[in-house]
Design a protein around this motif. Structure first.
Motif, short mmCIF file in Angstrom:
data_model
loop_
_atom_site.label_atom_id
_atom_site.label_comp_id
_atom_site.label_asym_id
_atom_site.label_seq_id
_atom_site.Cartn_x
_atom_site.Cartn_y
_atom_site.Cartn_z
N LEU A 2 -2.81 8.81 -3.75
CA LEU A 2 -2.37 7.49 -3.33
C LEU A 2 -1.86 6.72 -4.54
N GLN A 3 -0.59 6.27 -4.46
CA GLN A 3 -0.02 5.54 -5.58
C GLN A 3 -0.20 4.04 -5.46
N LEU A 51 -1.69 3.83 11.97
CA LEU A 51 -0.61 3.63 11.00
C LEU A 51 -1.03 4.09 9.62
N CYS A 52 -2.26 3.79 9.22
CA CYS A 52 -2.78 4.25 7.92
C CYS A 52 -2.85 5.78 7.87
N ASP A 53 -3.39 6.36 8.92
CA ASP A 53 -3.49 7.82 8.97
C ASP A 53 -2.11 8.47 8.88
N PHE A 57 -2.82 7.24 4.14
CA PHE A 57 -3.77 6.37 3.44
C PHE A 57 -5.18 6.61 3.95
N ASP A 58 -6.16 6.14 3.17
CA ASP A 58 -7.55 6.15 3.58
C ASP A 58 -7.73 4.98 4.55
N LEU A 63 -8.55 -0.66 6.23
CA LEU A 63 -9.04 -1.56 7.28
C LEU A 63 -10.09 -2.53 6.73
N ASN A 64 -10.92 -2.06 5.82
CA ASN A 64 -11.88 -2.96 5.20
C ASN A 64 -11.17 -4.05 4.41
N LYS A 65 -10.11 -3.70 3.70
CA LYS A 65 -9.32 -4.70 2.98
C LYS A 65 -8.68 -5.69 3.95
N LEU A 66 -8.15 -5.18 5.04
CA LEU A 66 -7.53 -6.06 6.04
C LEU A 66 -8.55 -7.02 6.64
#
Length: 79
Positions: A2-3, A51-53, A57-58, A63-66
Motif C-alpha cells: 500500500l502506497q 470499494l476498499c477490497d 486496501f485493508d 473503515l476505522n479511519k472513515l
C-alpha cells in the motif's frame, strides 16, 4: 504494498455518514427496532468496504479511519 491510504471524499462517504446517523439514532429507541436499525446501519458499510477490497486496501483499517473522521466533525464542516 500500500502506497497511500489517505481518506478521500466520495467512495462511500455518504453511506458512512448514514450509517453513523442510524447507529446514533438506534441507541435512542428500545426493543427490536433498535436491532433492526443497527443492522441496516451496518449493511450500509458494505459499500465502502467492497470499494476498499476492490482497490486492494485493508478495508478494516480504512473503515476505522472513515468512522473516526465522521465522528470528529458534523456533516456541514466536512464540505
Amino acid at each position: 504494498s500500500l502506497q497511500n491510504d489517505s481518506v478521500v471524499a466520495g467512495g462511500g462517504a455518504i453511506e458512512m455518514e448514514l450509517s453513523k446517523y442510524l447507529r446514533d439514532y438506534s441507541r435512542t429507541i428500545p426493543g427490536k427496532q433498535q436491532l433492526l436499525i443497527g443492522a441496516y446501519a451496518k449493511a450500509l458499510e458494505i459499500i465502502p468496504r467492497q470499494l476498499c477490497d476492490n482497490a486492494g486496501f485493508d478495508a478494516t483499517n480504512i473503515l476505522n479511519k472513515l468512522r473516526a473522521k465522521h465522528a470528529q466533525v458534523g456533516p456541514r464542516a466536512r464540505r
